[in-house]
Write a protein that holds these residues in place. Structure first.
Motif, PDB file in Angstrom:
ATOM      1  N   VAL A  22      -3.477  -7.012   8.946  1.00 18.41           N
ATOM      2  CA  VAL A  22      -2.940  -6.040   7.986  1.00 18.41           C
ATOM      3  C   VAL A  22      -1.605  -5.483   8.483  1.00 18.41           C
ATOM      4  O   VAL A  22      -1.475  -5.073   9.642  1.00 18.41           O
ATOM      5  N   GLY A  23      -0.638  -5.461   7.582  1.00 13.11           N
ATOM      6  CA  GLY A  23       0.679  -4.928   7.910  1.00 13.11           C
ATOM      7  C   GLY A  23       1.669  -5.992   8.319  1.00 13.11           C
ATOM      8  O   GLY A  23       2.864  -5.870   8.054  1.00 13.11           O
ATOM      9  N   ASP A  24       1.193  -7.050   8.956  1.00 13.47           N
ATOM     10  CA  ASP A  24       2.075  -8.132   9.397  1.00 13.47           C
ATOM     11  C   ASP A  24       2.002  -9.335   8.460  1.00 13.47           C
ATOM     12  O   ASP A  24       3.018  -9.808   7.961  1.00 13.47           O
ATOM     13  N   LEU A  25       0.794  -9.822   8.234  1.00 12.75           N
ATOM     14  CA  LEU A  25       0.625 -11.032   7.434  1.00 12.75           C
ATOM     15  C   LEU A  25      -0.055 -10.788   6.098  1.00 12.75           C
ATOM     16  O   LEU A  25       0.043 -11.621   5.198  1.00 12.75           O
ATOM     17  N   VAL A  26      -0.779  -9.684   5.961  1.00 15.20           N
ATOM     18  CA  VAL A  26      -1.444  -9.371   4.696  1.00 15.20           C
ATOM     19  C   VAL A  26      -1.253  -7.893   4.370  1.00 15.20           C
ATOM     20  O   VAL A  26      -0.956  -7.072   5.246  1.00 15.20           O
ATOM     21  N   ASP A  27      -1.424  -7.567   3.085  1.00 15.84           N
ATOM     22  CA  ASP A  27      -1.290  -6.184   2.630  1.00 15.84           C
ATOM     23  C   ASP A  27      -2.601  -5.418   2.735  1.00 15.84           C
ATOM     24  O   ASP A  27      -2.608  -4.205   2.967  1.00 15.84           O
ATOM     25  N   LEU A  28      -3.706  -6.114   2.534  1.00 14.75           N
ATOM     26  CA  LEU A  28      -5.038  -5.509   2.557  1.00 14.75           C
ATOM     27  C   LEU A  28      -6.011  -6.494   3.186  1.00 14.75           C
ATOM     28  O   LEU A  28      -5.759  -7.697   3.218  1.00 14.75           O
ATOM     29  N   ALA A  29      -7.134  -5.964   3.649  1.00 12.52           N
ATOM     30  CA  ALA A  29      -8.177  -6.844   4.174  1.00 12.52           C
ATOM     31  C   ALA A  29      -9.541  -6.260   3.846  1.00 12.52           C
ATOM     32  O   ALA A  29      -9.733  -5.031   3.859  1.00 12.52           O
ATOM     33  N   ILE A  42      -3.607  -0.876  -6.627  1.00 15.80           N
ATOM     34  CA  ILE A  42      -4.481  -1.322  -7.718  1.00 15.80           C
ATOM     35  C   ILE A  42      -5.549  -2.266  -7.188  1.00 15.80           C
ATOM     36  O   ILE A  42      -6.733  -2.146  -7.527  1.00 15.80           O
ATOM     37  N   VAL A  43      -5.153  -3.222  -6.347  1.00 20.90           N
ATOM     38  CA  VAL A  43      -6.130  -4.163  -5.787  1.00 20.90           C
ATOM     39  C   VAL A  43      -7.109  -3.427  -4.876  1.00 20.90           C
ATOM     40  O   VAL A  43      -8.330  -3.653  -4.937  1.00 20.90           O
ATOM     41  N   ARG A  44      -6.591  -2.533  -4.038  1.00 20.42           N
ATOM     42  CA  ARG A  44      -7.467  -1.754  -3.149  1.00 20.42           C
ATOM     43  C   ARG A  44      -8.496  -0.967  -3.946  1.00 20.42           C
ATOM     44  O   ARG A  44      -9.705  -0.999  -3.643  1.00 20.42           O
ATOM     45  N   ASP A  45      -8.049  -0.259  -4.972  1.00 24.84           N
ATOM     46  CA  ASP A  45      -8.963   0.579  -5.747  1.00 24.84           C
ATOM     47  C   ASP A  45      -9.951  -0.262  -6.551  1.00 24.84           C
ATOM     48  O   ASP A  45     -11.105   0.141  -6.746  1.00 24.84           O
ATOM     49  N   PHE A  46      -9.507  -1.430  -7.025  1.00 26.75           N
ATOM     50  CA  PHE A  46     -10.423  -2.328  -7.737  1.00 26.75           C
ATOM     51  C   PHE A  46     -11.551  -2.780  -6.813  1.00 26.75           C
ATOM     52  O   PHE A  46     -12.729  -2.747  -7.184  1.00 26.75           O
ATOM     53  N   LEU A  47     -11.197  -3.217  -5.612  1.00 30.26           N
ATOM     54  CA  LEU A  47     -12.219  -3.664  -4.671  1.00 30.26           C
ATOM     55  C   LEU A  47     -13.176  -2.522  -4.328  1.00 30.26           C
ATOM     56  O   LEU A  47     -14.390  -2.722  -4.217  1.00 30.26           O
TER      57      LEU A  47
END
Length: 298
Positions: free
Chosen positions: A133-140, A280-285
């Motif tokens: 997270v933060g380097d290669l992806v936005d969320l995990a 939006i993706v975070r809150d959906f998950l």
């Protein structure tokens, strides 16, 4: 406090003097000088030591500059996010997900992508999502215990893991009737330090622990499930994978009163502000996955 004066002071420091700051802002140097002087009068401290050749920060000025620059950057980011939120969400969100979710995750994302057609999701299946997270992806999505870090983790729910084996394996070996008898069997597992698999499960007598010899080791849960279905040993699997294989006749639940609860988190970078599409993706998950976890508990 006049934010324009604070912003002007930050520009003076960043540009190394009144003249360069005036050029950058398109204002007369005298206006810049008066603005900083009024800021100092408001604060009651001297922020800059002025000479004919340059300006230098005082100790109070250095402390004020560091905090003011951070605060102004936060305000700018907040303004950008507000504008972003007012527009239709768009862009790419990079998401890391445990391999356990691979068989069903496309169906999980379908309602999100239908509601936000301009959002594109790139999914990486890995057990190391929190490290990326933060380097290669936005969320995990991360299951199990999280490492200590500055990342923001929101607990969603938990997945239940239970023991499964192939019918053929249980026919060839005496099926365990008690927890201690698990030690007489071999296991297939994602990892096995020293060739041993250690399970800690909760059952009718509380938490119990057992050690099995590893027969096959593979770091993907899909492989572990297939190895168990091939009769290579007992496997500890998420119920949303194991129960589906039971319905297909490929696996059988072993000691079904025992299980392990594994917490599931959505992990995002530190800081208050993240892009609208990522939020939006975070809150959906966060709103959908807890229900799916509960639906797969038995």
């Amino acid at each position: 406090m006049d934010l324009n004066r604070a912003s002007t002071f930050v520009r003076v420091v960043e540009h190394g003097g009144f003249t360069r700051a005036a050029e950058a802002l398109g204002l007369p140097p005298s206006s810049i000088s008066r603005s900083v002087a009024k800021l100092e009068a408001d604060l009651g401290v001297t922020l800059l030591e002025r000479t004919t050749r340059k300006v230098a920060l005082t100790d109070a000025g250095r402390a004020y500059f560091e905090r003011a620059r951070e605060a102004l950057a936060g305000l700018a980011a907040a303004g950008e996010l507000a504008l972003d939120a007012a527009r239709e969400a768009h862009g790419t969100v990079r998401l890391a997900v445990p391999p356990d979710f691979a068989p069903t995750f496309a169906a999980t994302l379908a309602p999100l992508l239908a509601a936000h057609p301009r959002v594109h999701v790139e999914v990486t299946f890995t057990t190391r999502g929190a490290d990326l997270v933060g380097d290669l992806v936005d969320l995990a999505l991360a299951s199990g215990r999280l490492p200590d870090s500055s990342l923001v983790a929101r607990r969603l729910d938990s997945a239940i893991h239970r023991i499964y084996a192939a019918p053929g394996y249980l026919e060839a070996h005496r099926a365990p009737r008690a927890f201690a008898q698990l030690a007489d069997h071999v296991a297939v597992a994602p990892r096995a330090p020293g060739g041993l698999v250690r399970w800690e499960l909760t059952g009718p007598r509380g938490v119990e622990r057992v050690t099995l010899h590893a027969h096959v080791v593979g770091d993907h849960v899909g492989f572990v499930g297939e190895a168990a279905a091939a009769g290579l040993g007992l496997a500890l699997l998420p119920t949303f994978i194991g129960d589906r294989a039971v319905l297909a006749g490929r696996l059988v639940a072993v000691l079904p009163k025992y299980g392990a609860e594994v917490p599931l988190h959505v992990v995002s970078p530190p800081g208050r502000h993240i892009p609208h599409r990522v939020a939006i993706v975070r809150d959906f998950l966060a709103s959908h996955l807890p229900g799916e976890c509960r639906a797969h508990r038995g």
